[in-house]
Every structure is written in C-alpha cells, then in structure tokens.
Design an enzyme around this catalytic site. Structure first.
Site, PDB file in Angstrom:
ATOM      1  N   HIS A 346       0.792  -1.234   0.000  1.00 18.93           N
ATOM      2  CA  HIS A 346       0.000   0.000   0.000  1.00 18.93           C
ATOM      3  C   HIS A 346       0.818   1.274   0.000  1.00 18.93           C
ATOM      4  O   HIS A 346       0.257   2.351   0.174  1.00 18.93           O
ATOM      5  CB  HIS A 346      -0.895   0.048   1.242  1.00 18.93           C
ATOM      6  CG  HIS A 346      -2.155  -0.737   1.102  1.00 18.93           C
ATOM      7  ND1 HIS A 346      -3.260  -0.267   0.424  1.00 18.93           N
ATOM      8  CD2 HIS A 346      -2.485  -1.976   1.531  1.00 18.93           C
ATOM      9  CE1 HIS A 346      -4.217  -1.177   0.465  1.00 18.93           C
ATOM     10  NE2 HIS A 346      -3.772  -2.224   1.131  1.00 18.93           N
ATOM     11  N   LYS A 532      -8.829  13.964   4.003  1.00 12.21           N
ATOM     12  CA  LYS A 532      -7.923  12.807   4.037  1.00 12.21           C
ATOM     13  C   LYS A 532      -6.977  13.011   5.204  1.00 12.21           C
ATOM     14  O   LYS A 532      -6.969  14.085   5.796  1.00 12.21           O
ATOM     15  CB  LYS A 532      -7.129  12.719   2.730  1.00 12.21           C
ATOM     16  CG  LYS A 532      -6.504  14.071   2.331  1.00 12.21           C
ATOM     17  CD  LYS A 532      -5.873  14.056   0.937  1.00 12.21           C
ATOM     18  CE  LYS A 532      -6.839  13.998  -0.201  1.00 12.21           C
ATOM     19  NZ  LYS A 532      -6.881  12.697  -0.850  1.00 12.21           N
ATOM     20  N   ARG A 533      -6.182  12.008   5.556  1.00  9.74           N
ATOM     21  CA  ARG A 533      -5.216  12.220   6.619  1.00  9.74           C
ATOM     22  C   ARG A 533      -4.311  13.405   6.294  1.00  9.74           C
ATOM     23  O   ARG A 533      -4.055  13.714   5.134  1.00  9.74           O
ATOM     24  CB  ARG A 533      -4.371  10.953   6.846  1.00  9.74           C
ATOM     25  CG  ARG A 533      -5.118   9.849   7.573  1.00  9.74           C
ATOM     26  CD  ARG A 533      -5.623  10.267   8.941  1.00  9.74           C
ATOM     27  NE  ARG A 533      -4.528  10.483   9.874  1.00  9.74           N
ATOM     28  CZ  ARG A 533      -3.966   9.552  10.615  1.00  9.74           C
ATOM     29  NH1 ARG A 533      -4.431   8.317  10.578  1.00  9.74           N
ATOM     30  NH2 ARG A 533      -2.966   9.815  11.411  1.00  9.74           N
ATOM     31  N   LYS A 538       0.499  14.521   0.958  1.00  8.62           N
ATOM     32  CA  LYS A 538      -0.841  14.795   0.420  1.00  8.62           C
ATOM     33  C   LYS A 538      -1.038  16.282   0.120  1.00  8.62           C
ATOM     34  O   LYS A 538      -1.977  16.678  -0.551  1.00  8.62           O
ATOM     35  CB  LYS A 538      -1.913  14.302   1.389  1.00  8.62           C
ATOM     36  CG  LYS A 538      -1.984  12.770   1.505  1.00  8.62           C
ATOM     37  CD  LYS A 538      -3.050  12.340   2.504  1.00  8.62           C
ATOM     38  CE  LYS A 538      -3.164  10.842   2.695  1.00  8.62           C
ATOM     39  NZ  LYS A 538      -3.928  10.155   1.629  1.00  8.62           N
ATOM     40  N   THR A 640      -8.711   6.717  -2.350  1.00  2.00           N
ATOM     41  CA  THR A 640     -10.073   6.261  -2.587  1.00  2.00           C
ATOM     42  C   THR A 640     -11.078   7.389  -2.399  1.00  2.00           C
ATOM     43  O   THR A 640     -12.189   7.304  -2.910  1.00  2.00           O
ATOM     44  CB  THR A 640     -10.461   5.089  -1.652  1.00  2.00           C
ATOM     45  OG1 THR A 640     -10.127   5.438  -0.312  1.00  2.00           O
ATOM     46  CG2 THR A 640      -9.769   3.811  -2.062  1.00  2.00           C
ATOM     47  N   LYS A 644     -14.828   8.224  -4.295  1.00  2.00           N
ATOM     48  CA  LYS A 644     -16.089   8.563  -3.628  1.00  2.00           C
ATOM     49  C   LYS A 644     -16.607   9.916  -4.122  1.00  2.00           C
ATOM     50  O   LYS A 644     -17.809  10.095  -4.354  1.00  2.00           O
ATOM     51  CB  LYS A 644     -15.880   8.655  -2.113  1.00  2.00           C
ATOM     52  CG  LYS A 644     -15.358   7.397  -1.461  1.00  2.00           C
ATOM     53  CD  LYS A 644     -14.864   7.714  -0.031  1.00  2.00           C
ATOM     54  CE  LYS A 644     -14.009   6.596   0.524  1.00  2.00           C
ATOM     55  NZ  LYS A 644     -13.294   6.992   1.759  1.00  2.00           N
TER      56      LYS A 644
HETATM   57  C1  LIG Z   1     -12.018   7.267   1.965  1.00  2.00           C
HETATM   58  C2  LIG Z   1     -11.516   7.662   3.288  1.00  2.00           C
HETATM   59  C3  LIG Z   1     -10.146   7.868   3.500  1.00  2.00           C
HETATM   60  C4  LIG Z   1      -9.130   7.752   2.403  1.00  2.00           C
HETATM   61  O1  LIG Z   1      -8.925   9.026   1.806  1.00  2.00           O
HETATM   62  P1  LIG Z   1      -7.765   9.291   0.758  1.00  2.00           P
HETATM   63  O2  LIG Z   1      -8.040  10.662   0.256  1.00  2.00           O
HETATM   64  O3  LIG Z   1      -7.881   8.268  -0.303  1.00  2.00           O
HETATM   65  O4  LIG Z   1      -6.491   9.203   1.517  1.00  2.00           O
HETATM   66  C5  LIG Z   1      -9.725   8.235   4.749  1.00  2.00           C
HETATM   67  N1  LIG Z   1     -10.603   8.403   5.768  1.00  2.00           N
HETATM   68  C6  LIG Z   1     -11.922   8.234   5.594  1.00  2.00           C
HETATM   69  C7  LIG Z   1     -12.834   8.446   6.731  1.00  2.00           C
HETATM   70  C8  LIG Z   1     -12.428   7.863   4.358  1.00  2.00           C
HETATM   71  O5  LIG Z   1     -13.751   7.681   4.205  1.00  2.00           O
END
Ligand SMILES: *Cc1c(COP(=O)(O)O)cnc(C)c1O
Length: 803
Positions: A346, A532-533, A538, A640, A644
């Site tokens: 990952h 995101k984190r 990022k 991901t 979404k």
């Molecule tokens: C989808 C999701 C992530 C992943 O986000 P990325 O932008 O792909 O790093 C992290 N936390 C939550 C709560 C999510 O729903």
C-alpha cells in the site's frame, strides 16, 4: 414481502424491542435507545442468514478468503445494513409514521473508528463488497478498545481525546468464547529431541487469550452474511497476574496505533501484529482440521490475504504451526504457506516500509525469529548463485539488524499486488524491483475500489433516486450500468435536477457547519474539498498556498477576480507528527483571518471540520463540487476519496498520481482538472538533484509574497508554525515539490473557477464523472482478487463478461 408488510413488520419489531429491552415508550426513549432498538431488529433479521451462510460454507467445503488487516474503518453500520437488507426506505417510512427523527436516531450510533484512514476503509469496503457479490470472504483484525483519537481544535491546535467507542453496547458484535485462542509472547526457546522428532521447548514468556467478537457483514439484497472477526486480548483463566501485568496484557488490544505512515519500532505494535495474525491463523487451521481436511489441502480451502505488511507474521506463524505442531517437513510447510498467502502493498514511501529491530523481534517472538532466520538462510542460498551475493543481501528479510517485513511478505506469498496501475508499475520498477526480477509472475495490479452503496446510495439518496428515474435501478447492483447516464448529457432538465440535488447537499452540509461550528457558508460558492489524513505528501499545504494567493489578490488588487469558493478541509494528524499539526494550526489561523475579514469573506471562506471520519465523509462528499487530490506524483498509492467524490459528481483537481490517472481517463480529461509534475519529472529531480525551492521563490513574485505572509505577521498567531512551514519549504528545499507545482495549481484553479460560472457546462462534467464512477466499485475489485489471486467463485458481474 410486500413493501407495506415490511413496514408493518419493522414498526412492530421496533416498538416491541424498545419496550422489551429498555422498558420505555417511544415518546420517552432517547435517540440512543431508539437506535439500539432498531439496530437490534436489524441484527435479528440477519441472524438466520448469518447462521445459514456459515453452515453452507462448512457443509460445501467452499474455499474462503480471510482478509487480515490491522485496521478496519467501518463507520456506522445501521444505515448501510438497512440498505443492504432492502429496508432503508421502509425504515424511513416507519420513523416518519412514528414521528421519530430518523437522522437523530442514526447519529446516535458511534463510528467504529478502528482504523486510521484509507487502508482501513478499503478493508471495510471489501467487507461490504464480498458478501454482495456472494464471495466467501471474511475479515480478521483487532477489536481495539479505543479507536483513533477524537480530534478537537483549541486555539487552532489539534488536541486528541480518547475515542471511547465501546462506551455504549456495540449491538453488532457477538462474543465467541469457544473460539478463543492462546497467543504466546517472549521467553526463550530451544530445540530438543522428542518422540515426535525435533521440537521447540519454550521457557518463560507469557500467554494472552485472544477472544473473538464477530460482526455479520451483510450482502446487498441477498442471503449472504460473512464474518468480520476482531480479537480482544484477555488474561487466560487460571493464570495469576498482578493488576499491572493484567493491564499490560490487555493493552495489546487497548488502542489503535495512531500512525499510518511512519512506523516507529514499538513493542506494543509488534505484539498487536502477532496477536491477530496468530489468533487468526490458529483458528483457521483448527477449523480446517476439525472439518476433516488434511493440512495439504489448506491452499485449496483457504486463502489468507494480508493487507499491507502488518500481518506478515502470518507467514512464519503458519510455518511454526505446520512444523512444530504438526510435524510437517520444511518443504511441505513452505509449499502450503506460500500457496495460501497473498500480499497487497500500500505504500511507496520508503519510511513507511515496515522494519523491526531484530533484538525486539527476537525478544517478543523468539520461535518466529528462528524461523525467519531459516527463511532468510534458504532465500540467500537460493538466489545467491544466480544473482550474486549483493542481490541476496538486498533482498534478505534479515539485514542490518532489522527484519524487513515487505521482503518477508514478498518471499512468503504467491501473489503481490499494488493498488493502482501507476503504483503497481512503481513497485515493479523501484520499490520491489529485485523481487520482480525473481518472480515476475507474482506481480499484478488490483485498483482499489469503493462501495457505492455506502458513499452514494445511502449517503446521497436524492442523487441515487434521481438516477433511478433516468436509467432504472440495475446500476445499483451492476455499477458499470451507470454509464447509461451519459445519454442524458444534453438533457438540460436533468442537468438542472442534478444541480438542485448538489445544492440541496451543500445546504445540508452548511446547516451542519452552522450548527456545530457557528459559521454560515455561502452555498452558491464552489465547495472545494480536501478530506484525508494530514500528511506532507498529500499537500494540504499546496491548497493553503492557493488560498493565500486568492486572499492577497483580493486584498491588494481591486480588479482581482476570484471565483467564490468555500475551502473545506477535514484531516487528522498523527499525534506524534509534529509538522502535520503545525500545518493544521496554520490552516485554522488562515481560516480565522479569512472568515472574519469582510473585505474578502463574500468571495472566500475556509472551514476545517474537526474529527474527520467515515460519517463526516458521508456528509461532506455529496456536497463537494471539487475534489482536491493533489499529492506529489509517485507518492499516493491509489487514494479512494477521489473515487467517492467522483461518484457524487465532484470534479477532480488532481495530480497524475495513484488512481487519479484512471479516474481522469475514465471521466475524460475535459471533465477533470489535471495539473502538476508527473512521476518521471519527480524522479528526474531526485536523480539530478536539480530542484531548487529557493530558485522558485526568488523568481515568482506572487509566490514570494504568499510565502512571506507565513513569516511577516500577515497571518495572526502563527509565529512559530508559519516559520516552520516556511523553513520546510525554503531552507529544507521542499521535499514534496509544493513550490514546483504551485504555478500550475494556481493557474488550474483559475481556469476551474471560470468554468464553474457556466453551471450547465459544469454540471455536464459532473455527470460525466458520476457516469464513469462504476468501474471503481469495490465489487469489481474484489471480483478480480477472487478470480486472479484467491481462486474463489462469486456471482458474475455481467459487464465484466461482456468486456
Ligand atoms: C475514503 C476515506 C479515506 C481515504 O482518503 P484518501 O483521500 O484516499 O487518503 C480516509 N478516511 C476516511 C474516513 C475515508 O472515508
């Protein structure tokens, strides 16, 4: 059952449960009691399906996959479970009839925060997808007493409170005492001759009891209910320990390690990894034998998939069980193990590749360490003659006093996959190149996916219902059918309806922000979202520099045009990740400055929503116009949230990184905003050492002014943090090329802002994104894993065959 029968059944069971469990009337019941009553009804509705699924797997000897993951991030279950049971609209109707605030009921459920971010959420997406395509797939992980911390802001700083998610009963779980396993740590071990041959003799050490709690994973509108098994640490009965020893042992499932990218060598984390890996493997082998199968048929009956390297100890643990407990030869045991285990990588960040100090590893897991020494010895022997000593050394699990988990995983598994095409290529070319040389056939790509059921059908009911009116409902079970929407790209009425839905969702988010943060958002502005984190790679910082650019333009240039935007952030920083927390502070202070400045706040607002998690994602994503996916190219394995957001009609503002590349290809380049350096450019800077942040700063007067704002008092209350950010960019030469992508980012944002003014054209782009989102369903992802790695049957997904 008829719709009306379902409604009656639900209503009666709900009221009976409320009275039977809590002895209250509906009027007197709290939201929590109402939630618990309805959740109990849902759980009882799945119970017989769950039992039958388990019996069916056992009776037919169906091959099953066990997805081992140190994190799951399920969020709330009730709404998603009702949806999959085909009872969501009925439940809404019941609550309307009864005058119950359904949202308040749903919100009384706490998020199960058993993961950090993307990796854990992926595992939970898979848990939803597998039963939905009738795939025999179970989860195996840890039942953390405390999840990731609850985040709040005080003076703009992140503060962390314990996430006490188990405070109220967890309705969904079932404790299974009879399935408990003993996991052994520490002590010493030596080999001795016994009547059964050479066997290890253990001295000292401690035993921990792993007690499983099972949760049913409900397939969508079918009869399949798989099992997510999470292990909890207890002291075995009859063992005398002091209070403090007890708390040390129980702490193994005490809390989630709060960092998903930097692995600090910590004893507890290693214990956690062994805890669920060992308990899971022991349990699987026990049942395999109890069902009358031979150990040699294990790879035909069972697939074990390790989600990143945290469960890599399943490899030596299986070897231990097969050798020490069942007396198999090394070759037999190794064949069984490697044919059973497969591995997903990952990460591309070198610092996130797991390594343990050999001293710590040996002290905690002495027998496993011996077995890894033997794996290491055999590996070196096997590769040295053909590839040389240096190659053997570079690929050895044991090197420089460390245990290299990715190497062990690569050697001890039969399949290795990345999570987006670019990532999988980089694994082969760079990160795991040597292993690719050895075993090219092990490598493949399996692009991540998301569950549209949670993030779209349930989180964005109005959008989903609108889509149904145009193309019917087949897309709900066959996600690629959503491409049928493209036929309506010229249907202006439909585009207007899509706009209305988006606006409705923006209003819903704005109401939440008003209620919880006291800020009134402009719902006509672009909702520009980065959730995101918080991590340097990022690049929330790049987004922030864009905001400061607009701010300074509005303040100093009367003719400046800036398309109105609401900038929305949500992100947790690891408690020990100091720099990430400094960025949070700076963003919060910029938000303060901007939102309170009447000269600009008609044109721009900045809101940092605290305590990001799955439920907040479900609220924010349907309201997004723009999806910021702006990591340094070559750093984000997949992402991901990009998927979404796309499914909910947000347009990507994205670098060519991770799955952004496929998303932009699928939606059409003209329907996304790609910008910035590509991976080759980034790697070329690494090789040539020719990147100069100072040079960019000196040559771009607008950027110069923006960066100075961090240190010249323009932004109040960030003396220290502004300096830290400035220094990381200029003095430390900007590790993640923020400044290198700045001009391209700003120009792209300007173009995007202009495009947004033509609402119809914009919504047509949004439609293209929604219509292209089907291929990113986790249903297809897990089907590919099942076909190409696990060799497990599942329901055919029609479009796949016709492809
Ligand atoms: C989808 C999701 C992530 C992943 O986000 P990325 O932008 O792909 O790093 C992290 N936390 C939550 C709560 C999510 O729903």
């Amino acid at each position: 059952m008829q719709q009306s029968d379902k409604v009656t059944m639900l209503k009666d069971s709900f009221l009976a449960e409320l009275e039977g469990t809590f002895a209250v009337s509906l009027a007197d019941a709290t939201d929590l009691q109402r939630y618990q009553a309805l959740a109990t009804v849902a759980k009882k509705l799945i119970a017989s399906k769950w039992r039958r699924t388990k019996e069916n797997y056992r009776d037919t000897g169906a091959k099953q996959v066990y997805y081992f993951s140190i994190e799951f991030l399920p969020g709330r279950y009730l709404r998603a479970n009702l949806l999959n049971l085909g009872l969501l609209t009925e439940a809404e109707e019941v609550m309307q009839d009864l005058g119950v605030d359904f949202n308040a009921l749903l919100e009384a459920e706490v998020d199960q925060g058993l993961g950090n971010g993307g990796l854990g959420r992926l595992a939970s997406d898979f848990m939803d997808a597998m039963p939905s395509i009738e795939l025999a797939g179970n989860g195996n992980g840890i039942r953390y007493r405390y999840g990731l911390f609850r985040q709040a802001f005080v003076n703009g700083y992140q503060v962390e409170y314990p996430d006490d998610w188990l405070k109220n009963d967890n309705i969904w779980e079932v404790r299974q005492d009879s399935e408990a396993q003993v996991v052994h740590y520490g002590g010493s071990v030596y080999m001795a001759e016994t009547p059964e041959g050479l066997r290890p003799v253990y001295q000292g050490g401690v035993d921990v009891l792993a007690v499983p709690y099972d949760t049913g994973m409900i397939g969508a509108n079918n009869d399949v209910v798989n099992t997510l098994r999470l292990w909890s640490a207890e002291v075995p009965e009859g063992v005398q320990v002091s209070v403090s020893e007890r708390s040390v042992l129980e702490s193994i499932s005490g809390e989630l390690y709060p960092d998903d990218s930097n692995e600090e060598g910590r004893r507890l984390r290693l214990r956690q990894e062994y805890f669920f890996s060992s308990a899971g493997v022991q349990n699987i082998i026990k049942h395999h034998l109890a069902d009358g199968y031979s150990l040699h048929s294990l790879p035909f009956q069972v697939a074990i998939h390790i989600n990143d390297t945290h469960p890599t100890v399943v490899i030596p643990e299986m070897m231990r069980i097969l050798l020490d407990e069942h007396g198999l030869s090394w070759e037999e045991a190794w064949g069984i193990t490697t044919r059973t285990v497969s591995y997903t990588n990952h990460t591309l960040l070198a610092e996130a590749l797991e390594r343990w100090s050999q001293g710590l590893f040996q002290a905690e897991l002495p027998r496993l360490f011996q077995l890894i020494q033997e794996i290491d010895r055999r590996h070196r022997l096997a590769v040295a003659s053909e590839h040389g000593e240096n190659f053997a050394w570079r690929t050895s699990p044991l090197q420089d006093g460390q245990v290299h988990m990715a190497r062990l995983a690569a050697i001890g598994s039969h399949a290795i996959n990345g999570v987006a095409p670019l990532h999988s290529e980089l694994l082969k070319d760079k990160v795991l190149h040597d292993f690719y040389t050895l075993w090219p056939e092990k490598f493949s790509n399996k692009t991540n996916g998301i569950t549209h059921r949670r993030y779209m059908h349930a989180a964005n009911e109005s959008l989903s219902a609108l889509i149904d009116t145009k193309i019917g409902e087949s897309w709900r079970s066959l996600p690629k059918d959503i491409t049928k929407l493209n036929k309506f790209a010229k249907d202006e009425d439909f585009l207007a309806e899509l706009q209305d839905v988006k606006h409705e969702n923006k209003v819903r988010l704005a109401e939440w922000v008003k209620r919880n943060m006291g800020l009134e958002l402009n719902t006509d502005a672009i909702f520009d979202v980065q959730i995101k984190r918080l991590h340097a790679y990022k690049r929330q910082l790049l987004h922030l520099l864009g905001i400061l650019t607009d701010y300074l333009a509005l303040k100093h240039d009367k003719n400046a045009y800036v398309a109105p935007r609401v900038h929305i952030f949500a992100a947790k920083a690891a408690p020990s990740y100091y720099y990430a927390k400094q960025i949070i502070k700076v963003i919060n202070e910029v938000a303060n400055m901007v939102n309170n400045d009447a000269a600009v706040n008609q044109k721009m607002q900045v809101v940092f929503i605290p305590n990001y998690g799955v439920s907040l994602a479900e609220l924010i994503i349907p309201a997004a116009d723009v999806s910021e996916q702006i990591s340094t190219a070559g750093k984000e394995a997949s992402g991901t949230s990009n998927m979404k957001l796309m499914a909910n009609g947000a347009l990507q503002l994205a670098t060519m990184d991770g799955a952004n590349i496929e998303i932009i290809r699928a939606a059409g380049e003209e329907n996304a905003y790609a910008f910035g350096m590509d991976t080759d450019t980034v790697y070329s800077h690494y090789e040539k050492h020719d990147y100069s942040a100072q040079g960019i700063y000196d040559n771009n007067p607008v950027l110069h002014r923006v960066l100075d704002a961090l240190i010249d008092g323009t932004i109040p209350n960030i003396e220290e943090e502004g300096r830290a950010v400035f220094d990381s960019l200029i003095r430390d030469n900007d590790e993640y090329f923020v400044l290198g992508d700045y001009a391209s980012y700003v120009a792209t944002q300007t173009r995007l802002g202009q495009d947004y003014q033509n609402k119809t054209a914009w919504t047509r782009k949004a439609l293209a994104n929604i219509a292209a989102s089907g291929e990113f369903s986790a249903d297809y992802t897990v089907a590919e894993y099942a076909d190409e790695i696990w060799n497990i049957p599942h329901k055919a997904l029609a479009q796949q065959e016709s492809k």
